[in-house]
Design a protein around this motif. Structure first.
Motif, mmCIF file in Angstrom:
data_model
loop_
_atom_site.group_PDB
_atom_site.id
_atom_site.type_symbol
_atom_site.label_atom_id
_atom_site.label_comp_id
_atom_site.label_asym_id
_atom_site.label_seq_id
_atom_site.Cartn_x
_atom_site.Cartn_y
_atom_site.Cartn_z
ATOM 1 N N ALA A 69 64.160 11.904 15.833
ATOM 2 C CA ALA A 69 63.688 12.918 16.792
ATOM 3 C C ALA A 69 63.109 14.133 16.076
ATOM 4 O O ALA A 69 62.086 14.683 16.495
ATOM 5 C CB ALA A 69 64.829 13.334 17.714
ATOM 6 N N SER A 70 63.730 14.543 14.985
ATOM 7 C CA SER A 70 63.204 15.711 14.252
ATOM 8 C C SER A 70 61.879 15.388 13.582
ATOM 9 O O SER A 70 60.983 16.240 13.526
ATOM 10 C CB SER A 70 64.225 16.206 13.227
ATOM 11 N N ASP A 71 61.715 14.163 13.086
ATOM 12 C CA ASP A 71 60.431 13.769 12.487
ATOM 13 C C ASP A 71 59.343 13.682 13.549
ATOM 14 O O ASP A 71 58.199 14.063 13.305
ATOM 15 C CB ASP A 71 60.564 12.438 11.754
ATOM 16 N N ARG A 72 59.689 13.154 14.722
ATOM 17 C CA ARG A 72 58.713 13.118 15.828
ATOM 18 C C ARG A 72 58.268 14.516 16.200
ATOM 19 O O ARG A 72 57.090 14.771 16.434
ATOM 20 C CB ARG A 72 59.322 12.465 17.065
ATOM 21 N N ARG A 73 59.216 15.438 16.274
ATOM 22 C CA ARG A 73 58.894 16.827 16.611
ATOM 23 C C ARG A 73 57.966 17.423 15.554
ATOM 24 O O ARG A 73 57.001 18.099 15.865
ATOM 25 C CB ARG A 73 60.171 17.642 16.739
ATOM 26 N N ARG A 74 58.252 17.143 14.278
ATOM 27 C CA ARG A 74 57.415 17.656 13.200
ATOM 28 C C ARG A 74 55.993 17.086 13.290
ATOM 29 O O ARG A 74 55.010 17.810 13.129
ATOM 30 C CB ARG A 74 58.043 17.328 11.844
ATOM 31 N N VAL A 75 55.881 15.798 13.567
ATOM 32 C CA VAL A 75 54.566 15.172 13.720
ATOM 33 C C VAL A 75 53.820 15.776 14.912
ATOM 34 O O VAL A 75 52.622 16.064 14.832
ATOM 35 C CB VAL A 75 54.706 13.636 13.873
ATOM 36 N N ALA A 76 54.524 15.989 16.019
ATOM 37 C CA ALA A 76 53.893 16.558 17.216
ATOM 38 C C ALA A 76 53.406 17.978 16.963
ATOM 39 O O ALA A 76 52.288 18.341 17.354
ATOM 40 C CB ALA A 76 54.866 16.529 18.390
ATOM 41 N N VAL A 77 54.217 18.793 16.297
ATOM 42 C CA VAL A 77 53.817 20.172 16.002
ATOM 43 C C VAL A 77 52.623 20.189 15.051
ATOM 44 O O VAL A 77 51.667 20.944 15.243
ATOM 45 C CB VAL A 77 55.008 20.975 15.424
ATOM 46 N N ARG A 78 52.662 19.335 14.034
ATOM 47 C CA ARG A 78 51.543 19.275 13.078
ATOM 48 C C ARG A 78 50.252 18.820 13.771
ATOM 49 O O ARG A 78 49.190 19.396 13.554
ATOM 50 C CB ARG A 78 51.896 18.336 11.939
ATOM 51 N N ALA A 79 50.343 17.810 14.609
ATOM 52 C CA ALA A 79 49.154 17.323 15.320
ATOM 53 C C ALA A 79 48.611 18.383 16.268
ATOM 54 O O ALA A 79 47.390 18.560 16.377
ATOM 55 C CB ALA A 79 49.495 16.047 16.090
ATOM 56 N N THR A 80 49.495 19.111 16.929
ATOM 57 C CA THR A 80 49.070 20.175 17.832
ATOM 58 C C THR A 80 48.386 21.301 17.066
ATOM 59 O O THR A 80 47.361 21.831 17.509
ATOM 60 C CB THR A 80 50.272 20.719 18.622
ATOM 61 N N ALA A 81 48.936 21.660 15.909
ATOM 62 C CA ALA A 81 48.329 22.716 15.093
ATOM 63 C C ALA A 81 46.951 22.306 14.600
ATOM 64 O O ALA A 81 45.993 23.101 14.642
ATOM 65 C CB ALA A 81 49.237 23.053 13.920
ATOM 66 N N ILE A 82 46.811 21.076 14.134
ATOM 67 C CA ILE A 82 45.506 20.592 13.663
ATOM 68 C C ILE A 82 44.504 20.567 14.811
ATOM 69 O O ILE A 82 43.353 20.992 14.656
ATOM 70 C CB ILE A 82 45.656 19.202 13.014
ATOM 71 N N ALA A 83 44.918 20.094 15.973
ATOM 72 C CA ALA A 83 44.019 20.057 17.129
ATOM 73 C C ALA A 83 43.606 21.461 17.542
ATOM 74 O O ALA A 83 42.436 21.696 17.891
ATOM 75 C CB ALA A 83 44.703 19.343 18.296
ATOM 76 N N ALA A 84 44.522 22.420 17.494
ATOM 77 C CA ALA A 84 44.195 23.800 17.851
ATOM 78 C C ALA A 84 43.207 24.401 16.866
ATOM 79 O O ALA A 84 42.259 25.101 17.265
ATOM 80 C CB ALA A 84 45.465 24.649 17.901
ATOM 81 N N ILE A 85 43.374 24.121 15.581
ATOM 82 C CA ILE A 85 42.443 24.623 14.572
ATOM 83 C C ILE A 85 41.049 24.046 14.787
ATOM 84 O O ILE A 85 40.052 24.772 14.744
ATOM 85 C CB ILE A 85 42.969 24.312 13.156
#
Length: 82
Positions: free
Chosen positions: A52-68
């Protein structure tokens, strides 16, 4: 949609109302384009073996990249297309 004329309500003549209508329309367009409900099963499938923590990390990273990427094209897209 935001022009005053025949059949347009007086509500659209107020700048704040016109801006809120514009922001709502932009959000709906972005929501339909990104399609988070359609991508959720793909994300779950691709991250099935992660904790669950790795999924959260992947989701946050993907969201940050998409926002950039989104912000880059929001500010530089006009110049790139000109």
């Amino acid at each position: 949609m935001f022009r005053r004329g025949e059949g347009q309500s007086e509500r659209l003549s107020h700048p704040a109302a016109a801006m809120s209508d514009y922001l709502l329309e932009a959000f709906v367009t972005l929501f339909v384009t990104v399609d988070p409900l359609g991508l959720a099963p793909l994300f779950i499938g691709l991250t099935a073996g992660l904790s669950a923590s790795d999924r959260r990390r992947v989701a946050v990273r993907a969201t940050a990249i998409a926002a950039i990427v989104l912000l880059f094209f929001a500010f530089a897209g006009g110049k790139l297309l000109a």
